[in-house]
Write a protein that holds these residues in place. Structure first.
Motif, PDB file in Angstrom:
ATOM      1  N   VAL A 115       0.857  -1.180   0.000  1.00 15.18           N
ATOM      2  CA  VAL A 115       0.000   0.000   0.000  1.00 15.18           C
ATOM      3  C   VAL A 115       0.895   1.232   0.000  1.00 15.18           C
ATOM      4  O   VAL A 115       1.775   1.365   0.857  1.00 15.18           O
ATOM      5  N   ALA A 116       0.658   2.118  -0.958  1.00 15.42           N
ATOM      6  CA  ALA A 116       1.402   3.372  -1.043  1.00 15.42           C
ATOM      7  C   ALA A 116       0.445   4.525  -0.760  1.00 15.42           C
ATOM      8  O   ALA A 116      -0.715   4.495  -1.175  1.00 15.42           O
ATOM      9  N   SER A 117       0.945   5.530  -0.054  1.00 18.10           N
ATOM     10  CA  SER A 117       0.131   6.699   0.263  1.00 18.10           C
ATOM     11  C   SER A 117       0.943   7.966   0.031  1.00 18.10           C
ATOM     12  O   SER A 117       2.171   7.922  -0.078  1.00 18.10           O
ATOM     13  N   ALA A 118       0.221   9.086  -0.037  1.00 19.21           N
ATOM     14  CA  ALA A 118       0.879  10.362  -0.308  1.00 19.21           C
ATOM     15  C   ALA A 118       0.263  11.471   0.523  1.00 19.21           C
ATOM     16  O   ALA A 118      -0.901  11.398   0.921  1.00 19.21           O
ATOM     17  N   GLU A 119       1.067  12.496   0.748  1.00 22.21           N
ATOM     18  CA  GLU A 119       0.603  13.721   1.397  1.00 22.21           C
ATOM     19  C   GLU A 119       1.247  14.896   0.680  1.00 22.21           C
ATOM     20  O   GLU A 119       2.477  15.007   0.633  1.00 22.21           O
ATOM     21  N   VAL A 120       0.434  15.749   0.103  1.00 25.76           N
ATOM     22  CA  VAL A 120       0.944  16.943  -0.570  1.00 25.76           C
ATOM     23  C   VAL A 120       1.319  17.946   0.516  1.00 25.76           C
ATOM     24  O   VAL A 120       0.492  18.325   1.339  1.00 25.76           O
ATOM     25  N   THR A 121       2.581  18.352   0.522  1.00 23.31           N
ATOM     26  CA  THR A 121       3.057  19.279   1.544  1.00 23.31           C
ATOM     27  C   THR A 121       3.047  20.722   1.056  1.00 23.31           C
ATOM     28  O   THR A 121       3.048  21.646   1.864  1.00 23.31           O
ATOM     29  N   ARG A 122       3.037  20.899  -0.269  1.00 25.80           N
ATOM     30  CA  ARG A 122       2.963  22.241  -0.844  1.00 25.80           C
ATOM     31  C   ARG A 122       2.400  22.132  -2.253  1.00 25.80           C
ATOM     32  O   ARG A 122       2.872  21.334  -3.045  1.00 25.80           O
ATOM     33  N   LEU A 123       1.399  22.938  -2.517  1.00 26.97           N
ATOM     34  CA  LEU A 123       0.836  23.030  -3.864  1.00 26.97           C
ATOM     35  C   LEU A 123       0.932  24.481  -4.299  1.00 26.97           C
ATOM     36  O   LEU A 123       0.132  25.317  -3.882  1.00 26.97           O
ATOM     37  N   GLY A 124       1.968  24.774  -5.080  1.00 27.06           N
ATOM     38  CA  GLY A 124       2.158  26.126  -5.595  1.00 27.06           C
ATOM     39  C   GLY A 124       1.537  26.276  -6.978  1.00 27.06           C
ATOM     40  O   GLY A 124       0.866  25.367  -7.476  1.00 27.06           O
ATOM     41  N   ARG A 125       1.789  27.396  -7.590  1.00 23.99           N
ATOM     42  CA  ARG A 125       1.254  27.625  -8.941  1.00 23.99           C
ATOM     43  C   ARG A 125       2.007  26.826  -9.988  1.00 23.99           C
ATOM     44  O   ARG A 125       1.432  26.428 -10.990  1.00 23.99           O
ATOM     45  N   ARG A 126       3.299  26.609  -9.769  1.00 25.80           N
ATOM     46  CA  ARG A 126       4.125  25.907 -10.760  1.00 25.80           C
ATOM     47  C   ARG A 126       4.715  24.592 -10.258  1.00 25.80           C
ATOM     48  O   ARG A 126       5.051  23.729 -11.038  1.00 25.80           O
ATOM     49  N   VAL A 127       4.891  24.459  -8.943  1.00 25.19           N
ATOM     50  CA  VAL A 127       5.538  23.271  -8.383  1.00 25.19           C
ATOM     51  C   VAL A 127       4.740  22.762  -7.189  1.00 25.19           C
ATOM     52  O   VAL A 127       4.238  23.549  -6.390  1.00 25.19           O
ATOM     53  N   ALA A 128       4.642  21.440  -7.105  1.00 21.63           N
ATOM     54  CA  ALA A 128       4.010  20.788  -5.954  1.00 21.63           C
ATOM     55  C   ALA A 128       5.032  19.857  -5.311  1.00 21.63           C
ATOM     56  O   ALA A 128       5.826  19.225  -6.013  1.00 21.63           O
ATOM     57  N   ASN A 129       4.988  19.764  -3.985  1.00 21.18           N
ATOM     58  CA  ASN A 129       5.871  18.864  -3.245  1.00 21.18           C
ATOM     59  C   ASN A 129       5.027  17.839  -2.496  1.00 21.18           C
ATOM     60  O   ASN A 129       3.980  18.175  -1.948  1.00 21.18           O
ATOM     61  N   VAL A 130       5.517  16.603  -2.479  1.00 21.60           N
ATOM     62  CA  VAL A 130       4.750  15.497  -1.913  1.00 21.60           C
ATOM     63  C   VAL A 130       5.673  14.567  -1.127  1.00 21.60           C
ATOM     64  O   VAL A 130       6.807  14.321  -1.540  1.00 21.60           O
ATOM     65  N   LEU A 131       5.154  14.044  -0.007  1.00 20.72           N
ATOM     66  CA  LEU A 131       5.816  12.973   0.738  1.00 20.72           C
ATOM     67  C   LEU A 131       5.010  11.703   0.518  1.00 20.72           C
ATOM     68  O   LEU A 131       3.780  11.733   0.543  1.00 20.72           O
ATOM     69  N   MET A 132       5.686  10.590   0.303  1.00 13.87           N
ATOM     70  CA  MET A 132       5.015   9.318   0.046  1.00 13.87           C
ATOM     71  C   MET A 132       5.621   8.234   0.932  1.00 13.87           C
ATOM     72  O   MET A 132       6.748   8.364   1.397  1.00 13.87           O
TER      73      MET A 132
END
Length: 155
Positions: A115-132
């Motif tokens: 099972v894989a999961s994700a959490e978006v830590t930052r959603l900007g206008r051009r770049v998004a950051n995610v921890l999985m």
């Protein structure tokens, strides 16, 4: 405005049926909560990297983490900036690219279901950051990841 159910149905179809590599890996979306989406894969002989110990290939783990990260970004985008139709919302998937992916392999992936999961830590206008992260069927964390995605859409 589209319904979440319609959007989720399209997203299932795209990830599980239309993206050949995701289909080959047998990815199945199991939770489309924008704050903590999950997907599962089952171990198959074609996905084994260490054949003597029956461990999942590291490239499979990285690909699954990358995919759930992208799904997380797409769901967060739908939550924050909903499009007029579900099809428009899913089309944003094609407007994203991974620009950085880091994976830490913590334990051998010997299980049968992952099972894989994700959490978006930052959603900007051009770049998004995610921890999985990825766990086996016993809840043992086998890998973690961090990714950055560039968003090519017009916003």
């Amino acid at each position: 405005m589209h319904t979440n159910a319609e959007f989720h149905q399209y997203l299932h179809h795209v990830l599980e049926e239309k993206i050949p590599f995701c289909k080959l890996l047998g990815m199945k979306l199991t939770d489309l909560n924008a704050d903590h989406p999950t997907l599962t894969i089952r171990k198959q002989p074609e996905l084994i990297g260490n054949f003597s110990q029956g461990m999942l290939h590291g490239g499979v783990i990285a690909s699954v983490l990358d995919s759930i990260g992208a799904v997380g970004v797409l769901l967060k985008m739908a939550q924050q900036t909903p499009r007029q139709t579900a099809m428009e919302q899913v089309a944003e998937f094609a407007q994203m690219s991974t620009i950085d992916l880091r994976v830490d392999f913590l334990k051998p992936a010997r299980g049968d279901v992952f099972v894989a999961s994700a959490e978006v830590t930052r959603l900007g206008r051009r770049v998004a950051n995610v921890l999985m992260q990825m766990h086996d069927q016993n809840g043992v964390r086998i890998a973690t990841g961090a990714a950055a995605f560039i968003l090519h859409g017009k916003g």
